[in-house]
Design a protein around this motif. Structure first.
Motif, short mmCIF file in Angstrom:
data_model
loop_
_atom_site.label_atom_id
_atom_site.label_comp_id
_atom_site.label_asym_id
_atom_site.label_seq_id
_atom_site.Cartn_x
_atom_site.Cartn_y
_atom_site.Cartn_z
N VAL A 69 0.84 -1.21 0.00
CA VAL A 69 0.00 0.00 0.00
C VAL A 69 0.87 1.25 0.00
O VAL A 69 0.65 2.18 -0.81
CB VAL A 69 -0.95 -0.01 1.22
CG1 VAL A 69 -1.70 1.32 1.31
CG2 VAL A 69 -1.93 -1.17 1.12
N PHE A 70 1.87 1.30 0.89
CA PHE A 70 2.74 2.47 0.95
C PHE A 70 3.56 2.64 -0.33
O PHE A 70 3.80 3.76 -0.79
CB PHE A 70 3.69 2.37 2.16
CG PHE A 70 3.00 2.56 3.48
CD1 PHE A 70 2.04 3.54 3.64
CD2 PHE A 70 3.32 1.76 4.57
CE1 PHE A 70 1.40 3.73 4.86
CE2 PHE A 70 2.68 1.93 5.80
CZ PHE A 70 1.72 2.93 5.94
N ALA A 71 4.00 1.52 -0.91
CA ALA A 71 4.77 1.59 -2.15
C ALA A 71 3.92 2.16 -3.29
O ALA A 71 4.41 2.94 -4.12
CB ALA A 71 5.30 0.22 -2.52
N ALA A 72 2.66 1.78 -3.35
CA ALA A 72 1.78 2.30 -4.39
C ALA A 72 1.54 3.79 -4.22
O ALA A 72 1.45 4.53 -5.21
CB ALA A 72 0.45 1.54 -4.38
N ILE A 73 1.45 4.26 -2.97
CA ILE A 73 1.16 5.67 -2.70
C ILE A 73 2.43 6.52 -2.76
O ILE A 73 2.47 7.56 -3.43
CB ILE A 73 0.49 5.83 -1.33
CG1 ILE A 73 -0.86 5.09 -1.31
CG2 ILE A 73 0.29 7.30 -1.00
CD1 ILE A 73 -1.53 5.07 0.04
N ILE A 74 3.48 6.08 -2.09
CA ILE A 74 4.69 6.89 -1.94
C ILE A 74 5.62 6.75 -3.14
O ILE A 74 6.14 7.74 -3.65
CB ILE A 74 5.43 6.51 -0.64
CG1 ILE A 74 4.54 6.80 0.58
CG2 ILE A 74 6.74 7.27 -0.52
CD1 ILE A 74 5.13 6.33 1.89
N ASN A 75 5.83 5.51 -3.58
CA ASN A 75 6.83 5.25 -4.62
C ASN A 75 6.23 5.07 -6.01
O ASN A 75 6.99 4.82 -6.96
CB ASN A 75 7.64 3.99 -4.26
CG ASN A 75 8.22 4.05 -2.87
OD1 ASN A 75 7.91 3.21 -2.02
ND2 ASN A 75 9.06 5.04 -2.62
N ARG A 76 4.90 5.17 -6.15
CA ARG A 76 4.24 4.94 -7.44
C ARG A 76 4.67 3.61 -8.05
O ARG A 76 5.00 3.50 -9.24
CB ARG A 76 4.56 6.09 -8.41
CG ARG A 76 4.12 7.46 -7.93
CD ARG A 76 2.59 7.53 -7.89
NE ARG A 76 2.12 8.90 -7.64
CZ ARG A 76 1.88 9.42 -6.45
NH1 ARG A 76 2.05 8.67 -5.38
NH2 ARG A 76 1.45 10.65 -6.32
N PHE A 77 4.68 2.59 -7.21
CA PHE A 77 5.16 1.28 -7.62
C PHE A 77 4.21 0.65 -8.63
O PHE A 77 2.99 0.69 -8.46
CB PHE A 77 5.31 0.38 -6.39
CG PHE A 77 5.94 -0.95 -6.67
CD1 PHE A 77 7.31 -1.07 -6.79
CD2 PHE A 77 5.16 -2.09 -6.83
CE1 PHE A 77 7.90 -2.29 -7.04
CE2 PHE A 77 5.74 -3.32 -7.09
CZ PHE A 77 7.12 -3.42 -7.19
N LYS A 78 4.77 0.07 -9.69
CA LYS A 78 3.97 -0.58 -10.72
C LYS A 78 3.96 -2.09 -10.49
O LYS A 78 5.02 -2.72 -10.45
CB LYS A 78 4.53 -0.26 -12.10
CG LYS A 78 4.45 1.22 -12.47
CD LYS A 78 5.00 1.48 -13.86
CE LYS A 78 4.90 2.95 -14.22
NZ LYS A 78 5.45 3.23 -15.58
N PHE A 79 2.78 -2.65 -10.38
CA PHE A 79 2.62 -4.08 -10.11
C PHE A 79 2.34 -4.83 -11.41
O PHE A 79 1.63 -4.34 -12.29
CB PHE A 79 1.48 -4.32 -9.12
CG PHE A 79 1.73 -3.74 -7.76
CD1 PHE A 79 2.39 -4.48 -6.80
CD2 PHE A 79 1.30 -2.47 -7.45
CE1 PHE A 79 2.63 -3.95 -5.54
CE2 PHE A 79 1.52 -1.93 -6.19
CZ PHE A 79 2.20 -2.67 -5.25
N THR A 80 2.92 -6.01 -11.49
CA THR A 80 2.60 -6.94 -12.57
C THR A 80 1.91 -8.15 -11.96
O THR A 80 1.91 -8.34 -10.75
CB THR A 80 3.87 -7.37 -13.32
OG1 THR A 80 4.69 -8.15 -12.42
CG2 THR A 80 4.66 -6.17 -13.80
N ARG A 81 1.34 -8.98 -12.81
CA ARG A 81 0.65 -10.16 -12.27
C ARG A 81 1.62 -11.11 -11.59
O ARG A 81 1.26 -11.79 -10.63
CB ARG A 81 -0.10 -10.89 -13.39
CG ARG A 81 0.74 -11.31 -14.56
CD ARG A 81 -0.11 -11.97 -15.62
NE ARG A 81 0.59 -12.05 -16.90
CZ ARG A 81 0.02 -12.53 -18.00
NH1 ARG A 81 -1.20 -12.98 -17.95
NH2 ARG A 81 0.70 -12.56 -19.13
#
Length: 390
Positions: free
Chosen positions: A163-175
């Motif tokens: 959650v923090f990575a998605a908000i703070i680091n704009r982390f891109k997830f793959t399947r």
């Protein structure tokens, strides 16, 4: 004196048709960079697994020799400021390494270096306080919560990291990363090692105190994402490192953050009066005062090995990957603990054997994503070279 026409023609042909080595040099440079990157990632992964194993072995040794499970309630839950201090206080061992590792030439074109340095100093102070809070809460949680409660709550740290990575680091997830995260949570829940300092089952209030573990998970996840943010937005952009990611940055981050965390834990140790109990703890140690000191020193060094490896994974990959590797190491650590200690209810059963297989799948899924990213960079380079040739 003018150049002959033939020499001018040869020079123009040489510029238009460069040598094969000149064409391949960017590709070779990228291949060399990726090879060094893989070596750095695998080295940091080894440090995390080795540090995790040593920490859990020495923690179990410390609490078994300290008679924690046989102590009364008032004594069983003391010594947490000391454990928090031990997690951070061995950072001076990294200072010589900081000066040994090479640093790239500074980038003189970087602007606002004073502003970046001020923000970096603030980040170190905030992270130091956050790491000290996590160390204290982690030590409390392991003593107040039993094995099942502590494991379930600790597994949430990866969810918070995501959650923090998605908000703070704009982390891109793959399947493949999502599959790796799901497998990692299951691996940690079913494959975590036993702990010799946990309370007895009939403690009535452990479920309330287990929320300390929840707070420690949040602090740990937030610290990972802030470390990644500090690397990408501050340290890489300072003129000292020339816009490059080098291992020396890991040592700088760890030394500065651990210094602040150690000072906070030291204040807590004296403010709480816990320092008065150190002599009694050493005298109660079954193996004697010498082994008491050696176990604390070993714990301190092991924590630094683990921290350096973890921060290295954050630098070279991401905070999510660092947390995945840390949690995936739990089945291997459990196997080592079972072999080293003879706990009554602990054995390496079939579910834990399954978690070892799951570890291979979880890490393999994430490594597959990293491999695809590197391969994509090589394809893009080849396309750019072909367009230049045309």
């Amino acid at each position: 004196m003018e150049m002959p026409e033939a020499s001018k023609q040869n020079e123009s042909e040489h510029v238009q048709n460069p040598e094969p080595d000149q064409i391949l040099s960017p590709r070779r440079s990228l291949q060399l960079h990726q090879r060094k990157w893989w070596i750095s990632v695998l080295f940091c992964l080894f440090l995390v697994v080795a540090g995790d194993s040593l920490v859990m072995l020495l923690l179990n040794f410390f609490y078994v020799q300290d008679n924690r499970q046989e102590s009364d309630q008032d004594l069983q839950y003391k010594g947490t400021w000391l454990q928090a201090l031990v997690q951070n206080a061995a950072f001076p061992i990294l200072i010589p390494l900081f000066f040994i590792f090479p640093s790239p030439k500074p980038n003189q074109e970087t602007n606002n270096t004073r502003f970046l340095s001020f923000r970096l100093l603030f980040l170190y102070l905030f992270l130091g306080v956050l790491v000290a809070a996590h160390s204290k809460l982690f030590a409390l949680g392991k003593l107040y919560a039993n094995y099942g409660v502590f494991t379930l709550i600790s597994a949430t740290q990866l969810i918070f990291t995501v959650v923090f990575a998605a908000i703070i680091n704009r982390f891109k997830f793959t399947r493949w990363i999502i599959i790796s995260i799901i497998l990692t949570v299951l691996i940690y829940v079913f494959g975590s090692p036993e702990f010799g300092g946990e309370p007895v089952e009939n403690e009535e209030f452990y479920s309330i105190q287990a929320w300390l573990t929840f707070a420690a998970s949040v602090a740990f996840a937030l610290s990972l994402c802030l470390v990644q943010l500090g690397f990408e937005k501050l340290l890489v952009k300072t003129k000292r490192y020339g816009n490059k990611k080098v291992f020396r940055m890991v040592l700088e981050m760890q030394i500065c953050v651990s210094l602040v965390a150690s000072l906070v834990c030291l204040v807590g140790l004296f403010a709480s009066g816990e320092y008065k109990e150190l002599k009694g703890d050493s005298e109660r140690f079954k193996k004697g005062e010498t082994y008491y000191v050696l176990s604390l020193v070993g714990l301190g060094l092991s924590w630094q090995v683990w921290s350096v490896g973890l921060i290295g994974l954050v630098l070279y990959v991401s905070g999510v990957f660092g947390d995945v590797v840390h949690m995936c190491s739990s089945p291997l650590v459990a196997l080592i603990v079972v072999l080293a200690f003879d706990f009554m209810d602990d054995d390496f059963s079939w579910p834990r054997i399954g978690t070892l297989i799951g570890t291979v799948l979880a890490l393999g899924s994430y490594f597959y994503t990293l491999h695809k990213r590197n391969k994509k960079k090589m394809v893009e380079l080849n396309q750019s070279e072909n367009s230049v040739e045309v």
